[in-house]
Design a protein around this motif. Sequence first.
Motif, short mmCIF file in Angstrom:
data_model
loop_
_atom_site.label_atom_id
_atom_site.label_comp_id
_atom_site.label_asym_id
_atom_site.label_seq_id
_atom_site.Cartn_x
_atom_site.Cartn_y
_atom_site.Cartn_z
N GLY A 71 97.59 79.93 72.97
CA GLY A 71 97.44 78.80 73.87
C GLY A 71 98.03 77.52 73.28
O GLY A 71 98.69 76.75 73.98
N PHE B 45 91.78 73.80 89.18
CA PHE B 45 92.72 73.76 88.05
C PHE B 45 93.96 72.95 88.41
O PHE B 45 94.41 72.10 87.63
CB PHE B 45 93.14 75.18 87.65
N ARG C 59 100.92 73.91 83.32
CA ARG C 59 99.84 74.41 82.48
C ARG C 59 99.25 73.24 81.73
O ARG C 59 99.84 72.18 81.64
CB ARG C 59 100.34 75.46 81.48
N SER D 247 87.51 69.72 74.73
CA SER D 247 87.29 71.11 75.16
C SER D 247 86.53 71.89 74.09
O SER D 247 85.66 72.71 74.40
CB SER D 247 88.63 71.78 75.46
N ILE E 80 90.99 73.51 82.45
CA ILE E 80 90.98 74.75 81.66
C ILE E 80 89.71 75.55 81.93
O ILE E 80 89.74 76.79 81.97
CB ILE E 80 91.14 74.45 80.15
N ARG F 55 89.21 79.27 71.89
CA ARG F 55 90.56 78.90 72.36
C ARG F 55 91.02 77.61 71.68
O ARG F 55 92.19 77.50 71.27
CB ARG F 55 90.54 78.74 73.88
#
Length: 297
Positions: free
Chosen positions: A221, A160, A296, A191, A86, A46
Amino acid sequence: LKAVNLLTKSQKAVLYMIGSVICFSSMDLIVKYLDDVPFGQVLFMRFFFGMIPIFFLIPRDKIFTFYKTKRPMLHAFRAVSGTIAIIALFVALRNLPLADVISLTFTGPLFVTIMSVIFLSEKVGIRRWSAVLIGFVGMLFIIRPAFQEMNLYYIFPIIFSLGFANVAISIRSLSKTEPNYLIAFYFSLLSLLVGFSTIVNGWIWPTPYEALLFAILGLSGGVANLLLTQSYRLADASLVSPIKYLSLVVAVVAGYLIFSEVPKTMTLFGAGLIVVSSFIIFRRESTLKKQVVAPRV
């Protein structure tokens, strides 16, 4: 191109928001679809591919110095909060109905409102407190299985949302001095490294189809956040915010068609309350001319 240039700022903002919904929905579906691929490998891919759009934003004259900052601790806080968020989102997507997860992600603005009072000493009026209450009632309808069936995975969408709230609070401060690409870079890098650290647990050699899905996952993403940001730059939040709730429609339809998930009545009712509450918050913050941070990471 001529047709695009003829569009008003508001029309462009709507198109950007629709694009972000498509990209975010694509990311969510791929994460859920690749549930047989090691979790850390999906996380790594991702952000490996998600880094590409970020580098396109870096000015040429700063290509070798873009990473420098005078606010490393706040970047670290944003990166850690975003990474936790995430990871929690990906765990939830793999283990819960798609519509339930997406509905609960909309509780992010509720936690932002609460944390704004605690950490930023913001004054919140009766309208937003009422919206927060409505949203939490909606959340309780959706997470009922957590109590009835002892399904602890329902905790992860809440984690989240809490992580998102920390991200939103930190971005409100960072955006005053730091460019968007730098804020996104440190979060993506952390990440990426967390995902890479799981290689010792064993990754798989992807098929060409899985490799394609990895690329789409990362690019969608990364691009989604850029489109979202640009949408809010061009138009008032009250205009474009309702569009993002199309992702719930996508989740319900895709969950049924692809994963054979039939949404529960309680989920739809709770989602409706959360949508109403977060829209009230966005509308009110827009009226007060506060920075809006979309739900988000």
